[in-house]
Motif scaffolding. Structure first.
Motif, PDB file in Angstrom:
ATOM      1  N   MET A  83       0.771  -1.063  -0.080  1.00  0.00           N
ATOM      2  CA  MET A  83      -0.045   0.029   0.071  1.00  0.00           C
ATOM      3  C   MET A  83       0.807   1.110   0.015  1.00  0.00           C
ATOM      4  O   MET A  83       0.506   2.275  -0.926  1.00  0.00           O
ATOM      5  CB  MET A  83      -0.890   0.006   1.262  1.00  0.00           C
ATOM      6  CG  MET A  83      -1.735   1.243   1.282  1.00  0.00           C
ATOM      7  SD  MET A  83      -3.042   0.918   0.167  1.00  0.00           S
ATOM      8  CE  MET A  83      -4.145   2.363   0.831  1.00  0.00           C
ATOM      9  N   ARG A  84       1.849   1.244   0.844  1.00  0.00           N
ATOM     10  CA  ARG A  84       2.528   2.415   0.961  1.00  0.00           C
ATOM     11  C   ARG A  84       3.743   2.600  -0.460  1.00  0.00           C
ATOM     12  O   ARG A  84       3.726   3.673  -0.986  1.00  0.00           O
ATOM     13  CB  ARG A  84       3.528   2.218   1.979  1.00  0.00           C
ATOM     14  CG  ARG A  84       4.545   3.398   2.149  1.00  0.00           C
ATOM     15  CD  ARG A  84       5.452   3.466   3.410  1.00  0.00           C
ATOM     16  NE  ARG A  84       6.190   4.765   3.395  1.00  0.00           N
ATOM     17  CZ  ARG A  84       6.885   4.959   4.352  1.00  0.00           C
ATOM     18  NH1 ARG A  84       7.225   4.165   5.398  1.00  0.00           N
ATOM     19  NH2 ARG A  84       7.546   6.250   4.513  1.00  0.00           N
ATOM     20  N   ALA A  85       4.127   1.507  -1.184  1.00  0.00           N
ATOM     21  CA  ALA A  85       4.815   1.578  -2.375  1.00  0.00           C
ATOM     22  C   ALA A  85       3.910   2.179  -3.352  1.00  0.00           C
ATOM     23  O   ALA A  85       4.248   3.021  -4.118  1.00  0.00           O
ATOM     24  CB  ALA A  85       5.016   0.314  -2.481  1.00  0.00           C
ATOM     25  N   MET A 145       1.473   4.136  -3.038  1.00  0.00           N
ATOM     26  CA  MET A 145       1.215   5.726  -2.716  1.00  0.00           C
ATOM     27  C   MET A 145       2.428   6.541  -3.063  1.00  0.00           C
ATOM     28  O   MET A 145       2.261   7.518  -3.644  1.00  0.00           O
ATOM     29  CB  MET A 145       1.027   5.806  -1.121  1.00  0.00           C
ATOM     30  CG  MET A 145       0.584   7.225  -0.856  1.00  0.00           C
ATOM     31  SD  MET A 145      -0.769   7.738  -1.616  1.00  0.00           S
ATOM     32  CE  MET A 145      -1.544   8.433  -0.050  1.00  0.00           C
ATOM     33  N   MET A 146       3.599   5.833  -2.949  1.00  0.00           N
ATOM     34  CA  MET A 146       4.853   6.352  -3.377  1.00  0.00           C
ATOM     35  C   MET A 146       5.088   6.657  -4.820  1.00  0.00           C
ATOM     36  O   MET A 146       5.373   7.665  -5.377  1.00  0.00           O
ATOM     37  CB  MET A 146       6.184   5.741  -2.887  1.00  0.00           C
ATOM     38  CG  MET A 146       6.135   6.000  -1.173  1.00  0.00           C
ATOM     39  SD  MET A 146       6.351   7.519  -0.622  1.00  0.00           S
ATOM     40  CE  MET A 146       8.178   7.818  -0.914  1.00  0.00           C
ATOM     41  N   ARG A 147       4.548   5.494  -5.710  1.00  0.00           N
ATOM     42  CA  ARG A 147       4.577   5.543  -6.963  1.00  0.00           C
ATOM     43  C   ARG A 147       3.780   6.530  -7.462  1.00  0.00           C
ATOM     44  O   ARG A 147       4.169   7.385  -8.369  1.00  0.00           O
ATOM     45  CB  ARG A 147       3.984   4.210  -7.548  1.00  0.00           C
ATOM     46  CG  ARG A 147       5.314   3.295  -7.716  1.00  0.00           C
ATOM     47  CD  ARG A 147       5.284   2.013  -8.440  1.00  0.00           C
ATOM     48  NE  ARG A 147       3.851   1.279  -7.911  1.00  0.00           N
ATOM     49  CZ  ARG A 147       3.992   0.274  -7.362  1.00  0.00           C
ATOM     50  NH1 ARG A 147       5.298  -0.026  -6.772  1.00  0.00           N
ATOM     51  NH2 ARG A 147       2.954  -0.437  -6.974  1.00  0.00           N
TER      52      ARG A 147
END
Length: 185
Positions: free
Chosen positions: A1-3, A5-7
């Protein structure tokens, strides 16, 4: 989920960065279409004379020449004097009754943009060394390098560069003419 969002933030940032460059180019092209090339004078010898420019009754422009090796279009050499005289006539600063103010000079630099300039933003310019002199005595009363510069493709080309140079010459004369100073105040 965090990856993910970063993308997503990375892509949004890239779109904003790339879009701002395109938007800036779009704005400068629009401004260039309205205003044309820019003109500027850099004084070498400030206008000095025993009499103010207002005592000159007319203005005449000797033919402009080119002493540089690159090819300067004849259109530029013809249009700079014509455009300058037109601008000065519109200002009505020289109304007769005195000696002529003579403008002369030569093109000392002429540059048209290449393929890279078209991609990232054109830069075209013409620089002329201009001398103002007393029409009767021939005495020089001022000298400047005058620059006509286009920073957008809509303001480029020989006609726009000549107009930019003429803006610089006319602006320099206005700056030193008492009647032009009074009309601003």
């Amino acid at each position: 989920m965090r990856a993910a969002m970063m993308r997503m933030m990375f892509f949004v940032t890239m779109i904003l960065i790339c879009g701002s460059g395109c938007l800036g180019r779009l704005i400068s092209e629009g401004a260039g279409a309205v205003t044309g090339a820019r003109g500027k004078a850099v004084e070498i010898q400030p206008v000095r004379t025993g009499k103010p420019l207002s005592e000159y009754g007319s203005v005449e422009f000797e033919s402009l020449r080119s002493d540089i090796g690159t090819q300067v279009p004849d259109e530029v050499l013809r249009l700079i004097p014509a455009d300058t005289l037109k601008m000065l006539r519109e200002d009505k600063l020289f109304t007769g009754g005195g000696p002529p103010l003579r403008i002369s000079g030569q093109v000392i630099h002429y540059e048209t943009g290449g393929a890279v300039d078209k991609a990232i933003g054109p830069l075209q310019e013409v620089i002329a060394r201009i001398t103002l002199s007393d029409g009767r005595s021939g005495a020089a009363i001022g000298e400047a390098n005058v620059i006509g510069r286009a920073k957008s493709s809509t303001a480029s080309g020989a006609q726009n560069l000549a107009e930019g140079c003429a803006k610089g010459i006319a602006g320099w004369i206005r700056k030193n003419h008492p009647a032009a100073k009074e009309s601003k105040e």
